[in-house]
Design a protein around this motif. Structure first.
Motif, PDB file in Angstrom:
ATOM      1  N   CYS A  89     -36.788  27.224 -10.730  1.00  0.00           N
ATOM      2  CA  CYS A  89     -36.230  26.483 -12.100  1.00  0.00           C
ATOM      3  C   CYS A  89     -37.497  26.181 -12.738  1.00  0.00           C
ATOM      4  N   TRP A  90     -37.806  26.562 -13.926  1.00  0.00           N
ATOM      5  CA  TRP A  90     -39.011  26.568 -14.752  1.00  0.00           C
ATOM      6  C   TRP A  90     -38.990  25.741 -15.894  1.00  0.00           C
ATOM      7  N   GLU A  91     -39.968  25.125 -16.323  1.00  0.00           N
ATOM      8  CA  GLU A  91     -40.474  24.372 -17.224  1.00  0.00           C
ATOM      9  C   GLU A  91     -41.526  25.187 -17.847  1.00  0.00           C
ATOM     10  N   SER A  92     -41.228  25.557 -19.320  1.00  0.00           N
ATOM     11  CA  SER A  92     -42.359  26.434 -19.645  1.00  0.00           C
ATOM     12  C   SER A  92     -42.049  26.372 -21.300  1.00  0.00           C
ATOM     13  N   LEU A  93     -43.059  26.593 -21.905  1.00  0.00           N
ATOM     14  CA  LEU A  93     -43.018  26.812 -23.667  1.00  0.00           C
ATOM     15  C   LEU A  93     -42.963  28.326 -23.850  1.00  0.00           C
ATOM     16  N   ASP A  94     -43.847  29.148 -23.354  1.00  0.00           N
ATOM     17  CA  ASP A  94     -43.722  30.592 -23.569  1.00  0.00           C
ATOM     18  C   ASP A  94     -43.896  31.516 -22.495  1.00  0.00           C
ATOM     19  N   ALA A  95     -43.500  31.127 -21.392  1.00  0.00           N
ATOM     20  CA  ALA A  95     -43.821  31.795 -20.068  1.00  0.00           C
ATOM     21  C   ALA A  95     -45.058  32.170 -19.536  1.00  0.00           C
TER      22      ALA A  95
ATOM     23  N   SER B 133     -46.614  26.165  -9.226  1.00  0.00           N
ATOM     24  CA  SER B 133     -46.729  26.565 -10.752  1.00  0.00           C
ATOM     25  C   SER B 133     -47.129  28.143 -10.877  1.00  0.00           C
ATOM     26  N   LYS B 134     -46.798  28.604 -12.334  1.00  0.00           N
ATOM     27  CA  LYS B 134     -47.446  29.733 -12.734  1.00  0.00           C
ATOM     28  C   LYS B 134     -48.624  29.102 -13.384  1.00  0.00           C
ATOM     29  N   PRO B 135     -49.915  30.053 -13.305  1.00  0.00           N
ATOM     30  CA  PRO B 135     -50.248  30.568 -12.204  1.00  0.00           C
ATOM     31  C   PRO B 135     -50.372  29.854 -11.128  1.00  0.00           C
ATOM     32  N   PRO B 136     -50.664  30.230  -9.757  1.00  0.00           N
ATOM     33  CA  PRO B 136     -50.833  31.560  -9.229  1.00  0.00           C
ATOM     34  C   PRO B 136     -49.469  32.178  -9.150  1.00  0.00           C
TER      35      PRO B 136
ATOM     36  N   ILE C  32     -24.709  25.378 -11.725  1.00  0.00           N
ATOM     37  CA  ILE C  32     -25.160  23.973 -11.397  1.00  0.00           C
ATOM     38  C   ILE C  32     -26.243  23.812 -12.273  1.00  0.00           C
ATOM     39  N   LEU C  33     -27.268  24.683 -12.792  1.00  0.00           N
ATOM     40  CA  LEU C  33     -28.528  24.127 -13.529  1.00  0.00           C
ATOM     41  C   LEU C  33     -28.274  24.554 -14.889  1.00  0.00           C
ATOM     42  N   ALA C  34     -26.934  24.773 -15.446  1.00  0.00           N
ATOM     43  CA  ALA C  34     -26.818  25.014 -16.764  1.00  0.00           C
ATOM     44  C   ALA C  34     -27.280  23.931 -17.930  1.00  0.00           C
ATOM     45  N   GLY C  35     -26.984  22.654 -17.285  1.00  0.00           N
ATOM     46  CA  GLY C  35     -27.272  21.398 -18.062  1.00  0.00           C
ATOM     47  C   GLY C  35     -28.668  20.948 -18.162  1.00  0.00           C
ATOM     48  N   THR C  36     -29.411  21.456 -17.388  1.00  0.00           N
ATOM     49  CA  THR C  36     -30.925  21.023 -17.210  1.00  0.00           C
ATOM     50  C   THR C  36     -31.802  21.029 -18.458  1.00  0.00           C
ATOM     51  N   GLY C  37     -31.562  22.314 -19.310  1.00  0.00           N
ATOM     52  CA  GLY C  37     -32.220  22.482 -20.319  1.00  0.00           C
ATOM     53  C   GLY C  37     -33.300  23.291 -19.858  1.00  0.00           C
ATOM     54  N   ALA C  38     -33.778  23.663 -18.712  1.00  0.00           N
ATOM     55  CA  ALA C  38     -34.845  24.361 -18.175  1.00  0.00           C
ATOM     56  C   ALA C  38     -34.936  25.693 -18.859  1.00  0.00           C
ATOM     57  N   PHE C  39     -36.211  26.156 -18.940  1.00  0.00           N
ATOM     58  CA  PHE C  39     -36.644  27.228 -19.670  1.00  0.00           C
ATOM     59  C   PHE C  39     -35.941  28.712 -18.921  1.00  0.00           C
ATOM     60  N   GLN C  40     -35.971  28.648 -17.668  1.00  0.00           N
ATOM     61  CA  GLN C  40     -35.494  29.607 -16.885  1.00  0.00           C
ATOM     62  C   GLN C  40     -34.911  29.018 -15.418  1.00  0.00           C
ATOM     63  N   TYR C  41     -34.056  29.677 -14.809  1.00  0.00           N
ATOM     64  CA  TYR C  41     -33.571  29.414 -13.635  1.00  0.00           C
ATOM     65  C   TYR C  41     -33.032  30.647 -12.929  1.00  0.00           C
TER      66      TYR C  41
END
Lengths: 320, 320
Positions: free
Chosen positions: B269-275, B311-314, B233-242
């Motif tokens: 499901c995450w948006e991130s540049l470098d984790a 969000s990360k952190p925390p 389901i989330l394959a098309g989101t372009g998210a960093f990780q799910y």
């Protein structure tokens, strides 16, 4: 067979007059006692009882340590304004002792019910020497008892008192012909302020139903803090119900660059007409992120916040 | 001191030529062995090794029972198309036996690492009589080992083999001067298909890191099913990780009008540049509700689905 009075049929002023007369007739020159929780039913029956009996009705608020922040004082203050004295009985130790080591939701519920009726309220009733117990039972409670959804609504049976005849106690249930909408009408006519009707539903076992696992004072305090934040931020949504749940599971977090195995709070916010079916409120992500930010900042040990996205069924409104 | 080759400096064709020569030189007329996980690093080193050594490199894929649905076959098929034979070693029983009764995340990780190196791969290496072990170590692994974030990257130390001299084993790490972007460049130049690079990150302990509490075959199967749904389901989101997480906590649900104390799946499901920092993807509620609907329908025992809003952190990206 109880004869229902629908909200439409209900003439509040006449109903109040009749019930006052019936209560005076029943109690005579004796005294009565009731437990106020601050909910609509118990608040309405408290007002009705005090109109009928004045100081001869003793109203107690049992502080079980499981309420929302500032709840006992809030309720006492509200009724003081209406001229009703509410005695707060601090029974926190007894409730927490009863909850010690219990993780099963049903057993938690049972421990709270038993502590309330058999121990704390039972003792108060006996000491008061009142022969009359005023209760805010409504028709829906009776239906649900018959259907097996709820336990006994009859407080005497809860108290383990065998027969009314044996002890001479008498239970008075002036709202038993009404449903919720009828009670609201009567409550308003009795001068209860909007605040009583506007509060979102809160479960019987209170915050003990909002922690998965053991309800220790420390865990209850944690979910209490989260509840305050959730109720403040979501107050304007017009949602049917919103709540915070403390999970028992711990998840990895990071604080000050260090790994912290921390707590998770789940937020639920529901759209529903009658609680039978419900869907999660489509909250804006700004709001969801604000919830997460404030909860992780202000509630000790919380590193993770989730939002429920499942509907009822197969979910339920509460988690425990 | 390892001399870094940045992705910018890197000339893939020349790099590949040099490493092939070095590997041939090191292995001589002997044989080498490596473990393929299907990730970018191990896939690239496998291709490089096979270019250099052909059939004299034995590549094994260790099926630990903790992979995504159909993973061993998918990887074997992918490499078969590239002319590389991958031997699948079924070690599921050994891994699940090692994980039995373990709920602490660190202990789970340790059990998997020990089972992989000391037991399963250790045995394969010894039986193969290979004197050379090919490993996809990259510069970031070395940095993280030095910084104490990761354990030893040196597989010999993991194997508990004291000195190279004593046994004559030799570890070969042809990618050690590169970082992730450099490895991707080399991998593409070696003909690895897009599918290898496009898969979202997956943790070392695999699905064992996606269950809170004990990683039993049955619980792993549950989170595996949820993972398949979430990834589709989330394959098309372009998210960093799910990812999907199976909680250990149970919550109340209702099915067919009956109360069911069931499971909860958390989706992240995450948006991130470098984790290092990450925020939850602002998924439309249509998608969130579709996730909940499909997971509660198709994953046995699941009555509740939540979405991470912290969000990360925390928070961290993974929960375990």
């Amino acid at each position: 067979m109880i004869k229902e009075i629908t909200a439409k049929q209900l003439h509040s002023a006449r109903f109040i007059e009749e019930k006052i007369a019936e209560l005076r007739d029943a109690v005579g020159s004796g005294t009565a006692i009731n437990a106020l929780s601050g909910g609509v039913d118990s608040s309405t029956v408290t007002m009705l009882g005090h109109r009928a009996l004045g100081d001869r009705l003793k109203t107690v608020f049992i502080e079980n340590g499981l309420m929302r922040d500032g709840e006992p004082k809030r309720v006492a203050r509200l009724f003081a304004k209406l001229g009703v004295r509410v005695e707060i009985v601090d029974a926190r130790k007894e409730f927490f002792r009863a909850l010690e080591g219990i993780t099963d939701p049903e057993e938690k519920r049972e421990a709270i019910t038993q502590t309330f009726y058999k121990k704390v309220f039972g003792r108060i009733v006996k000491r008061s020497r009142s022969r009359h117990l005023l209760q805010g039972t409504i028709l829906t409670d009776v239906d649900e008892t018959v259907a097996g959804i709820k336990r006994q609504h009859n407080v005497f049976e809860q108290l383990g008192i065998d027969t009314q005849a044996a002890f001479g106690y008498r239970i008075l249930e002036p709202l038993i012909q009404l449903r919720k909408d009828g009670v609201r009408k009567v409550g308003r006519a009795l001068g209860l302020p909007a605040e009583v009707f506007e509060r979102i539903p809160f479960p019987g076992p209170a915050l003990a139903a909002r922690v998965i696992g053991e309800a220790t004072p420390e865990r209850i305090e944690c979910v209490r803090k989260a509840t305050t934040i959730v109720e403040r931020i979501l107050a304007g949504t017009g949602a049917f119900q919103y709540l915070a749940i403390l999970h028992d599971d711990h998840v990895t977090g990071i604080r000050g660059g260090k790994r912290e195995f921390g707590r998770q709070i789940e937020v639920r916010c529901w759209e529903s007409l009658d609680a039978r079916k419900a869907t999660p409120t489509r909250l804006p992500f700004d709001v969801l992120e604000a919830l997460a930010r404030e909860i992780t900042r202000k509630v000790p040990g919380v590193v993770s916040v989730t939002y429920n996205v499942a509907s009822k069924p197969p979910s339920t409104i509460e988690a425990v």
